[in-house]
Design a protein around this motif. Sequence first.
Motif, PDB file in Angstrom:
ATOM      1  N   ALA A 175       0.817  -1.208   0.000  1.00 34.64           N
ATOM      2  CA  ALA A 175       0.000   0.000   0.000  1.00 34.64           C
ATOM      3  C   ALA A 175       0.853   1.262   0.000  1.00 34.64           C
ATOM      4  O   ALA A 175       0.475   2.278  -0.609  1.00 34.64           O
ATOM      5  CB  ALA A 175      -0.929  -0.006   1.212  1.00 34.64           C
ATOM      6  N   LEU A 176       1.999   1.212   0.678  1.00 31.40           N
ATOM      7  CA  LEU A 176       2.836   2.407   0.829  1.00 31.40           C
ATOM      8  C   LEU A 176       3.922   2.496  -0.236  1.00 31.40           C
ATOM      9  O   LEU A 176       4.636   3.500  -0.300  1.00 31.40           O
ATOM     10  CB  LEU A 176       3.474   2.412   2.226  1.00 31.40           C
ATOM     11  N   GLY A 177       4.074   1.468  -1.043  1.00 34.26           N
ATOM     12  CA  GLY A 177       5.064   1.503  -2.117  1.00 34.26           C
ATOM     13  C   GLY A 177       6.490   1.459  -1.624  1.00 34.26           C
ATOM     14  O   GLY A 177       7.381   2.106  -2.184  1.00 34.26           O
ATOM     15  N   VAL A 178       6.740   0.670  -0.573  1.00 38.11           N
ATOM     16  CA  VAL A 178       8.078   0.572  -0.001  1.00 38.11           C
ATOM     17  C   VAL A 178       8.349  -0.887   0.316  1.00 38.11           C
ATOM     18  O   VAL A 178       7.410  -1.670   0.537  1.00 38.11           O
ATOM     19  CB  VAL A 178       8.185   1.451   1.274  1.00 38.11           C
ATOM     20  N   ARG A 179       9.622  -1.263   0.327  1.00 41.35           N
ATOM     21  CA  ARG A 179       9.982  -2.641   0.650  1.00 41.35           C
ATOM     22  C   ARG A 179      11.120  -2.642   1.652  1.00 41.35           C
ATOM     23  O   ARG A 179      12.120  -1.938   1.470  1.00 41.35           O
ATOM     24  CB  ARG A 179      10.382  -3.416  -0.604  1.00 41.35           C
ATOM     25  N   ILE A 180      10.957  -3.420   2.706  1.00 41.96           N
ATOM     26  CA  ILE A 180      12.007  -3.570   3.712  1.00 41.96           C
ATOM     27  C   ILE A 180      13.189  -4.296   3.101  1.00 41.96           C
ATOM     28  O   ILE A 180      13.021  -5.333   2.433  1.00 41.96           O
ATOM     29  CB  ILE A 180      11.483  -4.360   4.925  1.00 41.96           C
ATOM     30  N   GLY A 181      14.396  -3.742   3.297  1.00 43.51           N
ATOM     31  CA  GLY A 181      15.597  -4.353   2.749  1.00 43.51           C
ATOM     32  C   GLY A 181      16.648  -4.606   3.809  1.00 43.51           C
ATOM     33  O   GLY A 181      16.504  -4.224   4.974  1.00 43.51           O
ATOM     34  N   GLU A 182      17.720  -5.247   3.401  1.00 39.07           N
ATOM     35  CA  GLU A 182      18.799  -5.584   4.332  1.00 39.07           C
ATOM     36  C   GLU A 182      19.424  -4.311   4.897  1.00 39.07           C
ATOM     37  O   GLU A 182      19.687  -3.350   4.182  1.00 39.07           O
ATOM     38  CB  GLU A 182      19.873  -6.424   3.631  1.00 39.07           C
TER      39      GLU A 182
END
Length: 303
Positions: A175-182
Motif C-alpha cells: 500500500a505504501l510503495g516501499v519494501r524492507i531491505g537488508e
Amino acid sequence: MVVSRREFDALFDAVRTWGRWSPADRGAWNRVTEDRVRRATGTVRSGRVVPLALPWNTVPGPDNPRPALHHMTDLGDVQSPEPATHKDFIAADYHGKAVTHLDALCHVSYRGRLYDGRTAKDVVGAAGARFGAVSALGPLVTRGVLLDLPAVLGIRWLEPGRAVHAQDLLAAEQALGVRIGEGDAVLLRSGQTRRRTELGAWDPDTASAGLHVDAVPLLAERGIALLGGDGDSDVRPSPVDGVHSPVHALVVAAMGVPLLDNLDLEALSAATDRAGRHEFLLVVAPLNIPGGTGSPVNPVAVL
C-alpha cells in the motif's frame, strides 16, 4: 493467535544469528557498512528533518510510573564573574513506556542467555555490561522505512491489544510503495501517541498494539538492522504464555537487532504522506555509556 512456549522456543532458534558476526556485540548492526550508509543518504531529497522523540516526561501516570527528573541547579544568582549561567539536572530510569530510548543487546536475555549465547549473569553486573553495551553500537545511521498501519487501514490508530502480523507488514509495504531491505531500520506506527493525546494515558504494559511473533521471521528474512515503533514493538497481552515481551526476546536476544522504543511518529507520518514516500535517512545517536544497557535518544528522520 496463541503461541505455545514450545513453538516460541522453536521460533527463537529459527531466527537466531549467534556466531554470525564480528564484533558480536554489534549484532545485526554489522550489516550497516559504510557503503550502505552512503546509499542511505540517497533517500534525502527535500532535506526536511523530522524529530522522533517524545518530550522529556516528568509527570507521573499509568504509562509513566517512574517519571524522568528535571530540575534547575543554577538560576544565575550564584556570585561569580560575568556572564551569569543557568544550569539544570536531568535523569531517567528510561527503560519504560515514557522515554524515547534505544535498547542495546545486553538489555534482553532469554533462557539466561544474551545475544550470541553469552551468559547474562557472567557479563552483566553492578558496573554494567561487558558485552553488548550501547557504547559498542555508536551512532546509528541507515535507511529508515515507516510502516504506517493506521494510514494503510484508514483509521486513526490501532487499538491497544491489536496484533500486527506478517501479512499486515506485507500489505503495508504494498500500500505504501516501499519494501524492507537488508540493513534497514523498520519503524512501525500504531498511532499510540495520537490515541494518548486524544483519549489520555493507559497502562501499555497490559494492553498495547504491536507485533505478533509471527511477523518476526519476515523481518529476519529481510535482514533488518534496527526495529522501532511508537510503542515498544510488542503486542500486549502477549500471545506467548510466560513470556511478557516475546518480540524483545526474538529481535534482541536471538537476532541481535537493537530496538527503538516509544518514538513519536506522528510528524513523520504526516511528512511521509505529503512526500508520497515512506523511506528516509534515519540518524540515532545514543549517549556513549560504557556498559550501558541502552540510552535515551532523540532520533531524526531526514527526508
